[in-house]
Design a protein around this motif. Structure first.
Motif, PDB file in Angstrom:
ATOM      1  N   PHE A  63       0.801  -1.289  -0.268  1.00  0.00           N
ATOM      2  CA  PHE A  63       0.024  -0.070  -0.088  1.00  0.00           C
ATOM      3  C   PHE A  63       1.043   1.606   0.229  1.00  0.00           C
ATOM      4  N   ILE A  64      -0.075   2.584  -0.529  1.00  0.00           N
ATOM      5  CA  ILE A  64       1.202   3.512  -0.759  1.00  0.00           C
ATOM      6  C   ILE A  64      -0.134   4.274   0.219  1.00  0.00           C
ATOM      7  N   LEU A  65       0.060   5.356   0.553  1.00  0.00           N
ATOM      8  CA  LEU A  65      -0.937   6.466   1.287  1.00  0.00           C
ATOM      9  C   LEU A  65      -0.787   7.667   0.296  1.00  0.00           C
ATOM     10  N   ALA A  66      -1.711   7.537  -0.246  1.00  0.00           N
ATOM     11  CA  ALA A  66      -2.488   8.851  -1.143  1.00  0.00           C
ATOM     12  C   ALA A  66      -3.039   9.727  -0.921  1.00  0.00           C
ATOM     13  N   SER A  67      -3.302   9.999   0.289  1.00  0.00           N
ATOM     14  CA  SER A  67      -4.173  10.928   0.987  1.00  0.00           C
ATOM     15  C   SER A  67      -4.773  10.716   2.991  1.00  0.00           C
ATOM     16  N   ILE A  68      -4.560  12.066   3.480  1.00  0.00           N
ATOM     17  CA  ILE A  68      -4.545  11.834   4.624  1.00  0.00           C
ATOM     18  C   ILE A  68      -4.921  13.148   4.802  1.00  0.00           C
ATOM     19  N   LYS A  70      -8.867  -0.859  -6.727  1.00  0.00           N
ATOM     20  CA  LYS A  70      -7.694   0.221  -6.470  1.00  0.00           C
ATOM     21  C   LYS A  70      -7.171   0.783  -5.427  1.00  0.00           C
ATOM     22  N   SER A  71      -8.254   0.915  -3.953  1.00  0.00           N
ATOM     23  CA  SER A  71      -8.209   1.324  -2.948  1.00  0.00           C
ATOM     24  C   SER A  71      -8.737   0.823  -2.031  1.00  0.00           C
ATOM     25  N   PHE A  72      -8.730   1.962  -0.874  1.00  0.00           N
ATOM     26  CA  PHE A  72      -9.589   1.824   0.341  1.00  0.00           C
ATOM     27  C   PHE A  72      -9.444   2.729   1.080  1.00  0.00           C
ATOM     28  N   ASP A  73      -9.971   3.433   1.914  1.00  0.00           N
ATOM     29  CA  ASP A  73     -10.002   4.442   2.262  1.00  0.00           C
ATOM     30  C   ASP A  73     -10.546   3.734   4.237  1.00  0.00           C
ATOM     31  N   LEU A  74      -9.753   4.137   4.994  1.00  0.00           N
ATOM     32  CA  LEU A  74      -9.495   4.338   6.583  1.00  0.00           C
ATOM     33  C   LEU A  74     -10.112   5.482   7.136  1.00  0.00           C
ATOM     34  N   GLU A  75     -10.985   5.208   8.250  1.00  0.00           N
ATOM     35  CA  GLU A  75     -11.378   6.128   9.143  1.00  0.00           C
ATOM     36  C   GLU A  75     -10.546   6.114  10.847  1.00  0.00           C
ATOM     37  N   GLN A  76      -9.894   6.634  11.259  1.00  0.00           N
ATOM     38  CA  GLN A  76      -9.424   6.151  12.521  1.00  0.00           C
ATOM     39  C   GLN A  76      -9.914   7.730  13.426  1.00  0.00           C
ATOM     40  N   ASP A  77     -10.198   7.196  14.623  1.00  0.00           N
ATOM     41  CA  ASP A  77     -10.527   8.185  15.226  1.00  0.00           C
ATOM     42  C   ASP A  77      -9.590   7.956  16.592  1.00  0.00           C
ATOM     43  N   ILE A  78      -9.603   9.328  17.443  1.00  0.00           N
ATOM     44  CA  ILE A  78      -8.195   8.942  18.305  1.00  0.00           C
ATOM     45  C   ILE A  78      -9.208   9.804  19.491  1.00  0.00           C
ATOM     46  N   VAL A  79      -9.320   8.679  20.832  1.00  0.00           N
ATOM     47  CA  VAL A  79     -10.093   9.443  21.432  1.00  0.00           C
ATOM     48  C   VAL A  79      -8.938   9.099  23.104  1.00  0.00           C
ATOM     49  N   CYS A  80      -9.558  10.219  23.865  1.00  0.00           N
ATOM     50  CA  CYS A  80      -9.190   9.589  25.031  1.00  0.00           C
ATOM     51  C   CYS A  80      -9.659   8.561  26.071  1.00  0.00           C
ATOM     52  N   SER A  81      -8.589   7.057  26.325  1.00  0.00           N
ATOM     53  CA  SER A  81      -9.080   6.581  26.964  1.00  0.00           C
ATOM     54  C   SER A  81      -9.540   6.550  28.052  1.00  0.00           C
ATOM     55  N   GLN A  82      -9.423   7.264  28.820  1.00  0.00           N
ATOM     56  CA  GLN A  82     -10.023   7.485  30.385  1.00  0.00           C
ATOM     57  C   GLN A  82     -11.688   7.522  29.747  1.00  0.00           C
ATOM     58  N   THR A  83     -12.235   8.786  29.106  1.00  0.00           N
ATOM     59  CA  THR A  83     -12.989   9.704  28.903  1.00  0.00           C
ATOM     60  C   THR A  83     -14.045   9.332  27.713  1.00  0.00           C
ATOM     61  N   ASN A  84     -13.213   8.666  26.598  1.00  0.00           N
ATOM     62  CA  ASN A  84     -14.218   8.121  25.148  1.00  0.00           C
ATOM     63  C   ASN A  84     -14.111   9.771  24.570  1.00  0.00           C
ATOM     64  N   ARG A 144     -10.342  13.749  14.044  1.00  0.00           N
ATOM     65  CA  ARG A 144     -10.853  12.212  13.028  1.00  0.00           C
ATOM     66  C   ARG A 144      -9.676  12.115  11.953  1.00  0.00           C
ATOM     67  N   SER A 145      -9.368  11.424  11.355  1.00  0.00           N
ATOM     68  CA  SER A 145      -8.778  11.551  10.365  1.00  0.00           C
ATOM     69  C   SER A 145      -9.081  10.248   9.095  1.00  0.00           C
ATOM     70  N   GLN A 146      -9.042  10.807   7.931  1.00  0.00           N
ATOM     71  CA  GLN A 146      -9.898  10.120   6.342  1.00  0.00           C
ATOM     72  C   GLN A 146      -8.499   9.919   5.607  1.00  0.00           C
ATOM     73  N   SER A 147      -8.177   8.635   5.470  1.00  0.00           N
ATOM     74  CA  SER A 147      -7.430   8.453   4.390  1.00  0.00           C
ATOM     75  C   SER A 147      -7.369   7.306   3.469  1.00  0.00           C
ATOM     76  N   VAL A 148      -7.384   7.934   2.105  1.00  0.00           N
ATOM     77  CA  VAL A 148      -6.958   6.854   1.271  1.00  0.00           C
ATOM     78  C   VAL A 148      -5.462   5.996   0.920  1.00  0.00           C
ATOM     79  N   LEU A 149      -5.702   4.612   0.679  1.00  0.00           N
ATOM     80  CA  LEU A 149      -5.076   4.141   0.310  1.00  0.00           C
ATOM     81  C   LEU A 149      -4.503   2.626  -0.555  1.00  0.00           C
TER      82      LEU A 149
END
Length: 134
Positions: A50-55, A81-95, A100-105
Motif C-alpha cells: 500500500f501507499i498512502l495517497a491522501s490523509i 484499487k484503493s480503500f479508505d480508512l477512518e481513524q478516531d483518536i479518543v481519550c482512553s479514560q473518557t472516550n 478524526r482522520s480520513q485516508s486513502v490507501l
C-alpha cells in the motif's frame, strides 16, 4: 475495528502544553501499521503493498502530556484499487473524541510504479474490517 493505545510523551507536546498537530499523524501511522499487520496475515506480499495517497485529520479536542489515547481504525470504503480508512483518536479514560482522520490507501506495484487491483483475498479481509457509520 482495530484499536491501539498511545501514551503521550512530553516531546510530542508544544509550547502551549498540548499535543502538537504533527504528533497525531505519528499516532495514526502507528495504528495503520498495526491494522495492516492484521490485514496482511496469510496473504501474499504482492497482494498488499500500500501507499498512502491522501490523509487529513480534523482536530476536535486537545490532548496533553501523559494522557492515554486510543486510536481506532476501520475501513469505510473499498474500491477497485484503493480503500479508505477512518481513524478516531479518543481519550482512553473518557472516550472524548480528540481527532478524526480520513485516508486513502492505494494498492501499489512498486516495481511497475503503478496502482493495481485489490486481490479477492485482500478485498475479503478488508470487507471484514468495514464499518459503515450513519
Amino acid at each position: 475495528m482495530n484499536e491501539i493505545q498511545v501514551s503521550v510523551r512530553f516531546s510530542e507536546t508544544d509550547a502551549l502544553g498540548h499535543v502538537n498537530n504533527t504528533s497525531y499523524f505519528i499516532y495514526l501511522e502507528e495504528a495503520r501499521i498495526k491494522f495492516f499487520e492484521t490485514v496482511r496475515a496469510g496473504l501474499d506480499e504482492a497482494d498488499c503493498s500500500f501507499i498512502l495517497a491522501s490523509i487529513k485529520c480534523d482536530f476536535i479536542n486537545q490532548a496533553y502530556f501523559n494522557q492515554l489515547l486510543t486510536v481506532k481504525t476501520c475501513v469505510n470504503r473499498i474500491g477497485t484499487k484503493s480503500f479508505d480508512l477512518e481513524q478516531d483518536i479518543v481519550c482512553s479514560q473518557t472516550n472524548q473524541l480528540i481527532g478524526r482522520s480520513q485516508s486513502v490507501l492505494v494498492n501499489f506495484d512498486f516495481k511497475k510504479q503503478k496502482s493495481i487491483v485489490l486481490s479477492d483475498s485482500l478485498r475479503e479481509k478488508l470487507d471484514k474490517k468495514i464499518v459503515i457509520k450513519n
